[in-house]
Motif scaffolding. Structure first.
Motif, PDB file in Angstrom:
ATOM      1  N   ALA A  81      18.605  31.531  99.278  1.00 38.10           N
ATOM      2  CA  ALA A  81      19.795  31.213  98.216  1.00 38.10           C
ATOM      3  C   ALA A  81      19.716  32.606  97.551  1.00 38.10           C
ATOM      4  CB  ALA A  81      19.596  30.087  97.525  1.00 38.10           C
ATOM      5  N   GLN A  82      18.411  32.875  97.018  1.00 37.82           N
ATOM      6  CA  GLN A  82      18.331  34.260  96.249  1.00 37.82           C
ATOM      7  C   GLN A  82      18.768  35.429  97.058  1.00 37.82           C
ATOM      8  OE1 GLN A  82      14.203  33.756  95.122  1.00 37.82           O
ATOM      9  NE2 GLN A  82      14.800  34.057  92.838  1.00 37.82           N
ATOM     10  N   VAL A  83      18.388  35.522  98.053  1.00 42.57           N
ATOM     11  CA  VAL A  83      18.945  36.885  99.030  1.00 42.57           C
ATOM     12  C   VAL A  83      20.521  36.570  99.276  1.00 42.57           C
ATOM     13  CG1 VAL A  83      18.799  37.756 101.497  1.00 42.57           C
ATOM     14  CG2 VAL A  83      16.778  36.786 100.461  1.00 42.57           C
ATOM     15  N   ALA A  84      21.042  35.623  99.351  1.00 38.86           N
ATOM     16  CA  ALA A  84      22.524  35.318  99.518  1.00 38.86           C
ATOM     17  C   ALA A  84      23.281  35.715  98.471  1.00 38.86           C
ATOM     18  CB  ALA A  84      22.788  33.924  99.835  1.00 38.86           C
ATOM     19  N   THR A  90      26.016  42.425  95.364  1.00 40.41           N
ATOM     20  CA  THR A  90      26.113  44.106  96.073  1.00 40.41           C
ATOM     21  C   THR A  90      27.476  44.015  96.651  1.00 40.41           C
ATOM     22  OG1 THR A  90      23.593  43.984  96.316  1.00 40.41           O
ATOM     23  CG2 THR A  90      24.935  45.658  97.626  1.00 40.41           C
ATOM     24  N   GLU A  91      28.078  43.369  97.464  1.00 39.71           N
ATOM     25  CA  GLU A  91      29.119  43.395  98.404  1.00 39.71           C
ATOM     26  C   GLU A  91      30.281  43.523  97.138  1.00 39.71           C
ATOM     27  OE1 GLU A  91      30.141  40.838 101.472  1.00 39.71           O
ATOM     28  OE2 GLU A  91      27.936  41.230 102.345  1.00 39.71           O
ATOM     29  N   LEU A  92      30.269  42.725  96.328  1.00 41.77           N
ATOM     30  CA  LEU A  92      31.326  42.539  95.203  1.00 41.77           C
ATOM     31  C   LEU A  92      31.342  43.655  94.311  1.00 41.77           C
ATOM     32  CD1 LEU A  92      33.801  41.069  94.019  1.00 41.77           C
ATOM     33  CD2 LEU A  92      32.009  39.784  92.318  1.00 41.77           C
ATOM     34  N   SER A  93      30.108  44.497  94.120  1.00 45.07           N
ATOM     35  CA  SER A  93      29.985  45.632  93.228  1.00 45.07           C
ATOM     36  C   SER A  93      30.665  46.723  94.025  1.00 45.07           C
ATOM     37  CB  SER A  93      28.508  45.706  93.226  1.00 45.07           C
ATOM     38  OG  SER A  93      28.151  47.193  92.396  1.00 45.07           O
ATOM     39  N   CYS A  94      30.369  46.993  95.439  1.00 44.32           N
ATOM     40  CA  CYS A  94      30.929  47.760  96.175  1.00 44.32           C
ATOM     41  C   CYS A  94      32.307  47.607  96.151  1.00 44.32           C
ATOM     42  CB  CYS A  94      30.491  47.884  97.598  1.00 44.32           C
ATOM     43  SG  CYS A  94      28.611  48.470  97.754  1.00 44.32           S
ATOM     44  N   THR A  95      32.827  46.441  96.333  1.00 39.70           N
ATOM     45  CA  THR A  95      34.323  46.225  96.573  1.00 39.70           C
ATOM     46  C   THR A  95      35.106  46.681  95.115  1.00 39.70           C
ATOM     47  OG1 THR A  95      34.093  44.345  97.804  1.00 39.70           O
ATOM     48  CG2 THR A  95      36.055  44.548  96.862  1.00 39.70           C
ATOM     49  N   VAL A 100      26.036  47.316  89.174  1.00 43.36           N
ATOM     50  CA  VAL A 100      25.677  45.643  89.479  1.00 43.36           C
ATOM     51  C   VAL A 100      25.397  44.906  88.348  1.00 43.36           C
ATOM     52  CG1 VAL A 100      23.628  44.360  90.226  1.00 43.36           C
ATOM     53  CG2 VAL A 100      24.137  46.440  91.582  1.00 43.36           C
ATOM     54  N   ARG A 101      25.098  45.469  87.249  1.00 47.64           N
ATOM     55  CA  ARG A 101      25.077  44.466  85.858  1.00 47.64           C
ATOM     56  C   ARG A 101      26.479  44.230  85.573  1.00 47.64           C
ATOM     57  NH1 ARG A 101      20.880  46.271  81.299  1.00 47.64           N
ATOM     58  NH2 ARG A 101      21.941  44.316  80.556  1.00 47.64           N
ATOM     59  N   SER A 102      27.441  45.046  85.798  1.00 51.71           N
ATOM     60  CA  SER A 102      28.850  44.662  85.207  1.00 51.71           C
ATOM     61  C   SER A 102      29.425  43.805  86.247  1.00 51.71           C
ATOM     62  CB  SER A 102      29.667  45.951  85.280  1.00 51.71           C
ATOM     63  OG  SER A 102      29.144  46.980  84.460  1.00 51.71           O
TER      64      SER A 102
END
Length: 211
Positions: A81-84, A90-95, A100-102
């Motif tokens: 669950a932590q990996v997911a 990470t994917e949302l951060s890139c999108t 990452v913190r934001s």
């Protein structure tokens, strides 16, 4: 013939009306973004649960597997669950092209607006408050017990549309102090234990320090 003073004032008023409507449109977009982010979070969590369940079923059907392989995940000290969760962040951060913190903050705020402070989300949706107003409410709501949230939110939303963000922050802080079940002495000790100092690099060889 030049327009009269009152006509010029009316024109200026229409400019301000247009600015206010644009601000309301931005608030509606923020409300929609919060909903979309939380929908994506819940969908990602469901995918992770289904994958973990399928991996366990597969492990029961086959021969004993090496630790880490049975879950379908690489060998790691992290739970699936932590990996997911990290993958989603990470994917949302890139999108969104956000740090990452934001991104983590956006996910937490979206979850709060959709699941814990529906009135604040509704006020954002109709454009009566801005996202910064919503953040002022959320920042104090996070430390309250669930049973206190409804009254806290309802009271603040009566005045929030007419307040600056700074004034709303002050009202939210006072309201939170009144509703918080913990003693001020215990909260002070916890805050002392949790305090930290953060340095952020700035332009021209400068830096900002916060704590």
């Amino acid at each position: 013939m030049k327009p009269s003073y009152s006509e010029r004032r009316e024109r200026l008023g229409r400019h301000f009306d247009a600015i206010r409507e644009t601000q309301a449109d931005a608030a509606r977009v923020d409300a929609r973004l919060a909903e979309q982010v939380d929908q994506a979070r819940r969908f990602a969590e469901a995918l992770a649960r289904n994958a973990a369940r399928a991996a366990k079923d597969k492990a029961r059907e086959g021969p004993p597997a090496v630790a880490g392989v049975a879950t379908g995940m690489p060998r790691t000290r992290w739970h699936a669950a932590q990996v997911a969760e990290r993958e989603f962040v990470t994917e949302l951060s890139c999108t969104l092209r956000l740090p990452v913190r934001s991104t983590e903050t956006l996910i937490a705020e979206s979850r709060t607006l959709i699941n814990e402070l529906p009135g604040t989300r509704a006020a954002l949706q109709d454009g009566s408050i801005t996202y910064r107003h919503a953040q002022a409410i959320m920042n104090q709501a996070w430390s309250l017990h669930a049973e206190a949230l409804a009254g806290f939110e309802e009271t603040l939303l009566k005045s929030a549309p007419h307040l600056t963000v700074a004034n709303l922050k002050n009202e939210a802080r006072i309201m939170r102090e009144r509703l918080h079940p913990g003693s001020i002495a215990a909260r002070y000790q916890k805050s002392v234990a949790d305090r930290t100092v953060i340095f952020e690099p700035e332009a021209d060889g400068m830096a900002s320090r916060s704590w």
